[in-house]
Design a protein around this motif. Structure first.
Motif, short mmCIF file in Angstrom:
data_model
loop_
_atom_site.label_atom_id
_atom_site.label_comp_id
_atom_site.label_asym_id
_atom_site.label_seq_id
_atom_site.Cartn_x
_atom_site.Cartn_y
_atom_site.Cartn_z
N TYR A 228 0.34 5.57 7.10
CA TYR A 228 -1.00 5.08 7.38
C TYR A 228 -1.31 5.27 8.86
O TYR A 228 -0.48 4.97 9.73
N PHE A 258 -5.52 -5.04 2.97
CA PHE A 258 -5.67 -4.06 1.89
C PHE A 258 -4.28 -3.65 1.41
O PHE A 258 -3.26 -3.94 2.06
N LEU A 260 -1.56 -0.66 0.35
CA LEU A 260 -1.21 0.70 0.74
C LEU A 260 -0.07 1.20 -0.13
O LEU A 260 1.01 0.60 -0.17
N THR A 267 -5.06 3.86 0.13
CA THR A 267 -5.33 2.44 0.28
C THR A 267 -6.31 1.98 -0.79
O THR A 267 -7.08 2.78 -1.33
N HIS A 270 -9.65 -3.32 -0.33
CA HIS A 270 -9.97 -3.76 1.03
C HIS A 270 -10.71 -5.10 0.98
O HIS A 270 -11.65 -5.27 0.21
#
Length: 350
Positions: A228, A258, A260, A267, A270
Motif C-alpha cells: 500500500y 479500510f 487491505l 482496498t 473505506h
C-alpha cells in the motif's frame, strides 16, 4: 516500479553476554498522569505503563495490578518500577514475562516474581529486570509478538518479537533475545507500526513514516513487498483481521479506516471514523468481529468488521484527554481504556 533495496544484517545468536537480572526494590510514589498503554495477562492481571512527559527527566514507569479495578492507585499496586526511558510498547509473552520497547532503542525483558515477605505474613511482588538489548540506533516505536498458542504455522517462532524503530530497522528476536533477522533501510524515514499475523508465525506487516505498508514473509528470499502506498491517505497503523487470510485493517493519519488485501493489494470498505490520527487498534478475543480504536482524541470507538463491511458499533467520550491504552479483559470480555487524564475505565460493549 522496483522495490527499494532492503539490507539484511548477518544473523547472530545473542546481542551480548547474559548478565544477572536486577531486582526492583523501589516502587514509584504515584502513577504518572500520562498512561500510555494497558496489557493483560491470561489470568486477568493488569500491567500499566506510563511516561513522564513534562519533567526534568523523561522516564517510564511499569506497574503491576492484581485487578484492573485497582488501577491507577499506586497503593493498590502489587509493585512498580521506574525505567530511565519512556516505554513505547509492552507485550505479555508468557505468564511470567513482559517485553518492553523503550524510547532509548532498547528491548527490555521483565520477569514478574514474588516471594514471602521477610517480616510479614504476606507475599512481596517485584520485577526482575533482565539486561536490555539496544540494537536500534533510535527509539523503538512499536513491537508485536507471535502467540505461543498460534493456530497456524509456528515454525519455532512462538513468542518471537518483532520491533520497529525510527532508525528504519525491523528486527526479529527469539525467546532468548537473540537476533534471528535484522533488516535495515526498511522504511528510511522510520517505522511507526508493526503487526504480527497471529495465524502464521512467519508473516508480519510494517508501516513507515512515509505512509507505506509492507507485508513480510520470512520464508521468502525477498522478505517484504510494498502492498500500500497513497500519499493522499498515508497509513498510520495496521492490524491483521482475525479469520480473514491476508487481510489488514489499515488506519490512516487522517482518521480513515479500510481493509487491505495483501495478496491483491486492493482496498475496500473505506470508513471515515474520526478526524484525528489513529494510534491504537485492539481486537476482542471472544468477539473477533469487534475492534477497539483510539487516536489523538478523547473519544474512542469500537467497530464491527464483517467480511468486506465496516460499521461503527460503539463510541465513548468519558476521558478528558487523549485515549492511549486499550485492552480487552481475557475472561470477562470487558474493554478497559486509559488516557493522559490519569484514569483507567471499563466499558461493557453491547
Amino acid at each position: 516500479m522496483t522495490e527499494p533495496m532492503v539490507d539484511v544484517a548477518p544473523k547472530g545468536d545473542l546481542a551480548f553476554a547474559q548478565k544477572p537480572p536486577v531486582t526492583s526494590n523501589y516502587t514509584p510514589k504515584s502513577v504518572d498522569e500520562y498512561i500510555d498503554l494497558l496489557e493483560f495477562s491470561k489470568t486477568g492481571q493488569l500491567y500499566l505503563a506510563t511516561s513522564s512527559l513534562n519533567k526534568r527527566s523523561w522516564t517510564g514507569d511499569l506497574w503491576w495490578f492484581n485487578s484492573p479495578e485497582d488501577a491507577p492507585e499506586a497503593e493498590k499496586a502489587l509493585t512498580g518500577y521506574r525505567i530511565d526511558s519512556g516505554i513505547a510498547q509492552a507485550k505479555v509473552i508468557n505468564p511470567k514475562q513482559l517485553v518492553l520497547g523503550l524510547d532509548s532503542g532498547a528491548l527490555q525483558l521483565v520477569t514478574m516474581s514474588s516471594t514471602p515477605h521477610e517480616t510479614r505474613d504476606t507475599m512481596q511482588y517485584f520485577f526482575d529486570m533482565m539486561p536490555s538489548y539496544c540494537e536500534h540506533d533510535d527509539r523503538i516505536t512499536d513491537l508485536d509478538t507471535w502467540p505461543e498458542d498460534s493456530g497456524g504455522i509456528a515454525d519455532g517462532r512462538a513468542n518471537c518479537v518483532v520491533t520497529g524503530g525510527m532508525d528504519g530497522r525491523v528486527i526479529v528476536w527469539d525467546t532468548n533475545m537473540g537476533i534471528t533477522n535484522m533488516f535495515t533501510q526498511v522504511h528510511p524515514a522510520g517505522v511507526t507500526a508493526v503487526a504480527c499475523n497471529k495465524e502464521d508465525n512467519n508473516v508480519f506487516a510494517t508501516v513507515g513514516l512515509d505512509g507505506k505498508v509492507k507485508a513480510w514473509n520470512l520464508r521468502n528470499i525477498k522478505s517484504c513487498v510494498t502492498v500500500y502506498c497513497d500519499e493522499m491517505e498515508p497509513a498510520g497503523t495496521v492490524s491483521w483481521v482475525p479469520g480473514q487470510t491476508g487481510v489488514l485493517l489499515v488506519a490512516s493519519r487522517t482518521g480513515k479506516i479500510f481493509l487491505l488485501n495483501t495478496e491483491t493489494k486492493t482496498t475496500s470498505a473505506h470508513f471515515q471514523l474520526m478526524d484525528r490520527e489513529i494510534k491504537n487498534i485492539r481486537w476482542s478475543k471472544d468477539r473477533p468481529e469487534l475492534c477497539a480504536i483510539a487516536g489523538d482524541d478523547v473519544t474512542f470507538h469500537v467497530i464491527k468488521v464483517e467480511q468486506q463491511n465496516i460499521s461503527k458499533h460503539y463510541s465513548n467520550s468519558s476521558h478528558k484527554d487523549f485515549v492511549r491504552g486499550l485492552a480487552w479483559h481475557p475472561t470477562t470480555g470487558i474493554l478497559w481504556t486509559s488516557g493522559w487524564d490519569r484514569t483507567v475505565r471499563q466499558h461493557t460493549i453491547p
